[in-house]
Structure formats: C-alpha cells, structure tokens
Design an enzyme around this catalytic site. Sequence first.
Site, short mmCIF file in Angstrom:
data_model
loop_
_atom_site.label_atom_id
_atom_site.label_comp_id
_atom_site.label_asym_id
_atom_site.label_seq_id
_atom_site.Cartn_x
_atom_site.Cartn_y
_atom_site.Cartn_z
N SER A 23 0.83 -1.20 0.00
CA SER A 23 0.00 0.00 0.00
C SER A 23 0.87 1.26 0.00
O SER A 23 1.98 1.25 0.55
CB SER A 23 -0.87 -0.03 1.27
OG SER A 23 -2.00 0.78 1.13
N GLN A 101 1.25 6.93 -6.50
CA GLN A 101 -0.05 7.50 -6.10
C GLN A 101 0.04 9.02 -6.18
O GLN A 101 0.75 9.65 -5.39
CB GLN A 101 -0.38 7.07 -4.66
CG GLN A 101 -1.80 7.47 -4.26
CD GLN A 101 -2.07 7.22 -2.79
OE1 GLN A 101 -1.28 7.61 -1.92
NE2 GLN A 101 -3.20 6.61 -2.49
N TYR A 183 -8.10 13.99 1.48
CA TYR A 183 -7.28 14.89 0.67
C TYR A 183 -8.15 15.54 -0.41
O TYR A 183 -9.37 15.33 -0.45
CB TYR A 183 -6.04 14.15 0.14
CG TYR A 183 -5.19 13.69 1.31
CD1 TYR A 183 -4.60 14.63 2.16
CD2 TYR A 183 -5.05 12.35 1.63
CE1 TYR A 183 -3.88 14.25 3.27
CE2 TYR A 183 -4.32 11.95 2.75
CZ TYR A 183 -3.75 12.91 3.57
OH TYR A 183 -3.04 12.53 4.69
C1 LIG Z 1 3.40 5.22 7.50
C2 LIG Z 1 2.12 5.27 6.74
C3 LIG Z 1 1.99 6.13 5.66
C4 LIG Z 1 0.82 6.13 4.89
N1 LIG Z 1 0.76 6.91 3.77
C5 LIG Z 1 -0.26 6.74 2.90
C6 LIG Z 1 -0.22 7.30 1.60
O1 LIG Z 1 0.77 7.90 1.19
N2 LIG Z 1 -1.30 7.14 0.81
C7 LIG Z 1 -2.39 6.41 1.20
O2 LIG Z 1 -3.36 6.30 0.44
N3 LIG Z 1 -2.43 5.83 2.41
C8 LIG Z 1 -1.38 5.95 3.24
N4 LIG Z 1 -1.39 5.28 4.43
C9 LIG Z 1 -2.49 4.37 4.72
C10 LIG Z 1 -2.13 2.95 4.26
O3 LIG Z 1 -1.86 2.89 2.88
C11 LIG Z 1 -3.26 1.98 4.61
O4 LIG Z 1 -4.42 2.35 3.91
C12 LIG Z 1 -3.55 1.93 6.11
O5 LIG Z 1 -2.35 1.91 6.86
C13 LIG Z 1 -4.38 0.69 6.47
O6 LIG Z 1 -3.72 -0.49 6.05
P1 LIG Z 1 -2.91 -1.44 7.09
O7 LIG Z 1 -3.90 -1.85 8.15
O8 LIG Z 1 -2.46 -2.61 6.24
O9 LIG Z 1 -1.76 -0.67 7.66
C14 LIG Z 1 -0.25 5.28 5.24
C15 LIG Z 1 -0.13 4.45 6.36
C16 LIG Z 1 1.03 4.42 7.09
C17 LIG Z 1 1.14 3.44 8.24
#
Ligand SMILES: Cc1cc2nc3c(=O)[nH]c(=O)nc-3n(C[C@H](O)[C@H](O)[C@H](O)COP(=O)(O)O)c2cc1C
Length: 373
Positions: A23, A101, A183
């Site tokens: 992601s 992205q 956003y």
């Molecule tokens: C360090 C960090 C940075 C993130 N930056 C973005 C990002 O740049 N774009 C985005 O759509 N989501 C971002 N997210 C959200 C993640 O892509 C994801 O949707 C969210 O952490 C839930 O997934 P998970 O439970 O597998 O961590 C970020 C999450 C984390 C932990």
Amino acid sequence: MASKLFSSFELRTLALKNRIVVSPMCQYSANDGVASDWHMAHVPTMAMSGAGLTMIEMTDVEPIGRITLGCLGLYSDACEAALQRVVQSAKRWGGAVIGVQLAHAGRKGSTHKPWEGGAPLRPQEGAWQTVAPSAIPFADGWPAPAALSEGDIERIVGAFADAARRALRVGVDLIELHGAHGYLLHQFQSPLSNKRTDKWGGSAENRLRFPLRVVEAVRAVWPEEKPLGVRISCHEWTDGGLTPDDAVVYARALQARGVDYVCCSGGGNVATAKIPVAPGYMVEFAAKVRREAGIATRAIGMILTPQQAETIVADRQADMVALARGFLDDPRWGWHAAEALGEPIPAPPQYQRATRDTWPGAKLVRPSAAAAE
Ligand SMILES: Cc1cc2nc3c(=O)[nH]c(=O)nc-3n(C[C@H](O)[C@H](O)[C@H](O)COP(=O)(O)O)c2cc1C
C-alpha cells in the site's frame, strides 16, 4: 489447491504475478518533493517483498499539495530525476512492478511530520496557505483553507496531468489517484467539506465533478495500455457523510472514464469520526463496490495474515489485497505468505539461499515454515 492470492492478475497490458500490493505509505523523507537516499533504500526493499505491485507513497502534484515539507512530489525536473533513479533501481534489482499514487493534500497540507506531532505549521516554520473546495478547516485549531477559484481548479487539474506525464518518463507501470483519506479529491466529493454553490458543489454529481475532471485529464495523457486506479474513502462514519452506496456510484463513474480498479479505503475527512478498526474492517466495501459497480477492487485495512488475504481473493471479495503496516513490520511478508500457502517463494535470486526451500534455519525460526510442508 493452488493459491488464489498467488494467481496472476492483469490490468490492461500489465501482468501482476500475484494479488498482493504494498500500500502507498508516506515516508516524509523528501526535500522539496525530491526523493532522498531513504527512498532509494525503502522502495527497493518493499519491491523485494514478494508483492505483485509496490505502490510509491502519496506523491504531490504541486508544492502546496504536500502534507508536510518532507512529502514526495512530482512537480519539478529535480523531482522527476530523483524518482526515476528510485524506480529504475527497484525495477532493475527487484524485478518490481511499481505504481505511483498522485495526490493533492488540499486543506490537510502544511503540517509537521507525524513524528513531530503532525500539527499545522506556523508561519515561521514555513506554513503555506492551504486550499480546498470551501474555506472550512479540517479540525478545530487548524487554519482555514482558501476556497479554490475556477482558475485554481483548472491549474490543479493541469498539475495532475503534468505529474502523470512525468510519471510516464519516470517509468512507473501504473498511476493511482488519491481520492481518499480527506485529501483534495475527497474534499470535493464529501458534502461535509464541500459547501460550494457553483457547478463544483451541491449535488452528488457536482461534487464528483472535480475528481472526475482529474481522472479525465490524467487518462488523456497516460497511455491507453497502462492501468489507472483510484483510492477512495467508502465511508466517513459521520452523520450526513459519505457511505458505501456513494462509493458504488463513484466507482461506476470512474469505470466509465477508463479507471481500471478502485482501492476501497475509508475515513480521513472528519477528524472526530469513530472508525470501527478491526481485522479486515473495510473488506466489505471492496466486495460491495466489486459486486455492484462491476469494477476490479483492492481491499485494504488490517489485512494481517496470509490466510485472511487468501480468503478475500478466493471468495471474490476483492481482486487484490493491499497491506501497509504489515510490510513495514515484515518486508518479506510476501515470501512468508507464499511459505504459508505452499507456493514458490518470490525472493530475488540474490536472496534465494535464505528461503524455506534452501535454508534449514527457516523451519527453526518460523514454525509456519515447517507446518506448511
Ligand atoms: C506510515 C504510513 C503512511 C501512509 N501513507 C499513505 C499514503 O501515502 N497514501 C495512502 O493512500 N495511504 C497511506 N497510508 C495508509 C495505508 O496505505 C493503509 O491504507 C492503512 O495503513 C491501512 O492499512 P494497514 O492496516 O495494512 O496498515 C499510510 C499508512 C502508514 C502506516
């Protein structure tokens, strides 16, 4: 039985070797939008994880579209050259498929990095005037954004198209637009942040006009054979806010404009929303959008174990699964998922002496490696 998670998946002419996606994750480690040594280490590491697709973090299309001063951008020649080095390195050594992205933070811009507290910057710290559909701050104590003029809107649409042209030269395989997490695209879509009375606000159709204009502008410059995705927030968990039914309408409109998949996330536009976080809590959105809009979906949010990911794909709830924190915790998550599901380990040749099949130690450090035999 062969794993569905490890089956290939095609998006236009792009063949993903499996359904696992790293992601997008902001790293807050760029300088004036320019990727740094951190990205040279981080992106190739993620690309060696065994995932079929590695997403580069939210990458902003103009300087005031950044969240923090450390956010990655794709708005200058320097941004383009540095990102090209990162992407080419990841592809050369990791054999990776890489997506970027593209985003604009709108009213959530001009803040400190999360590890510095994440509060809005003060003028002496380099704050800038943020922008949004309406002059409504993101949260109490945040500065009011300026409502975008017609000309500003056109400028930002153009900035997305310019960034897409740069992404093509950089050599990424896929573009995803960030329409989620509060956003700018999401700010226009939501009735909670968009109170405009012109053609960019009001009815659901008008509120989708800006994100759809961005999609059209990017699709027009992004080659026909290359896939385009959009991440959306399917639920705002707030009275009067967006719900999964709105996501279905949005997904249909995206598909009609040449979008190939929707990543079904949620939240981010309302600081006080109570989000029911639990394992797989947003998978139902991916399933609903896939079923009702007939577009490929990617599930996200607390997808933790290989078996959970396998079930999501096998039950056709989503075509792809993404993990974020799981990959930071274990940058070999894809190898270990393959191990657990009895599939060949997708390690690059340089590391193939350290897999279950080649290294007796794997079975001693991970009982799952022994159990999967
Ligand atoms: C360090 C960090 C940075 C993130 N930056 C973005 C990002 O740049 N774009 C985005 O759509 N989501 C971002 N997210 C959200 C993640 O892509 C994801 O949707 C969210 O952490 C839930 O997934 P998970 O439970 O597998 O961590 C970020 C999450 C984390 C932990």
